[in-house]
Design a protein around this motif. Structure first.
Motif: not given
Length: 272
Positions: A189-213
């Motif tokens: 799960v921790a490795a998957l969470r790290a992969a999720h963080k990488r995915w968020l870093a490449g997601n324009p919607d998540a980058r615009r407002d990380p807290a809300s996303y």
């Protein structure tokens, strides 16, 4: 109740997973400790040694209907040398069409679903049932199952996805717990969470407002994994970790991050 569904869990696509125990059998890890993920191989080389497949394709509309008619499209696979796997794919796709997570569908095959669908579908209802080989090697066959359903009057369709990781030698589907080392689920799960963080870093919607996303679409662990040449892919349905516009997100965990988490036979080695 169908024997395939006797261990069903909530969630329409998870009913397909429950079918595995009855149809394909259960068991532990492989008998030997050889690597089941060939090292230093590109996808084309891996696929060369995989199970032989044949396409199964058709598109049907409701018999006797004229004008706007409900329809079903199938684009699937058959495995001539492994009848049980062909049956499992057929059953899993049929089961994934159930939209009520608390109700077991009154059918267990695509043929049964088609008969049910013609009796209940509205004029513009449509279903797509898709199966494709995501990864194939001498030892493993990974199948991606996808369903898409549109119901008359809805703003958009409903999709679902599920991976089947088939052990070619033991002729069974591998669960996540069967490929993890004992006690390593939280590390996965921790490795998957790290992969999720990488995915968020490449997601324009998540980058615009990380807290809300993060508040609207928080991370969720998932057992829907697939072996590939370079790591595990974990795929989500729409609305699980992202809005509908994001489709069905995929998170990739490189094998290098899974050492000590996956059983050694599921990690690539340079000698295989």
């Amino acid at each position: 109740m169908s024997a395939f569904l006797s261990c069903a869990r909530p969630g329409r696509w998870l009913l397909a997973v429950a079918a595995v125990g009855a149809l394909a059998g259960c068991g532990g890890g492989p008998a030997s400790n050889i690597s089941l993920i060939p090292g230093n191989q590109i996808e084309a080389q891996s696929r060369r040694d995989g199970l032989f497949t044949q396409p199964v394709k058709w598109e049907h509309t409701k018999p006797g209907c004229h004008g706007q008619c409900p329809s079903i499209k199938l684009d699937s696979l058959a495995f001539p040398s492994v009848q049980r796997l062909t049956q499992l794919v057929d059953h899993a796709l049929a089961t994934m069409t159930g939209v009520n997570p608390q109700r077991i569908p009154p059918y267990s095959t695509i043929a049964g679903y088609e008969e049910y669908f013609w009796k209940t579908a509205a004029p513009r209802d449509s279903t797509q049932l898709l199966a494709k080989a995501r990864y194939r090697s001498k030892y493993l066959t990974v199948i991606e199952l996808d369903t898409y359903q549109y119901f008359t009057g809805a703003a958009h369709g409903v999709s679902a996805t599920q991976f089947l990781n088939w052990d070619n030698n033991r002729q069974t589907v591998l669960s996540l717990d069967q490929v993890l080392l004992p006690g390593q689920r939280q590390a996965y799960v921790a490795a998957l969470r790290a992969a999720h963080k990488r995915w968020l870093a490449g997601n324009p919607d998540a980058r615009r407002d990380p807290a809300s996303y993060d508040r609207l679409w928080p991370f969720q662990p998932s057992d829907n994994f697939a072996f590939t040449d370079d790591g595990l892919v974990v795929k989500y349905d729409s609305y699980q970790i992202a809005p509908y516009s994001a489709g069905q997100p995929e998170l990739r965990i490189p094998y290098a991050e899974l050492a000590g988490i996956l059983k050694p036979e599921y990690l690539p080695t340079a000698s295989h």
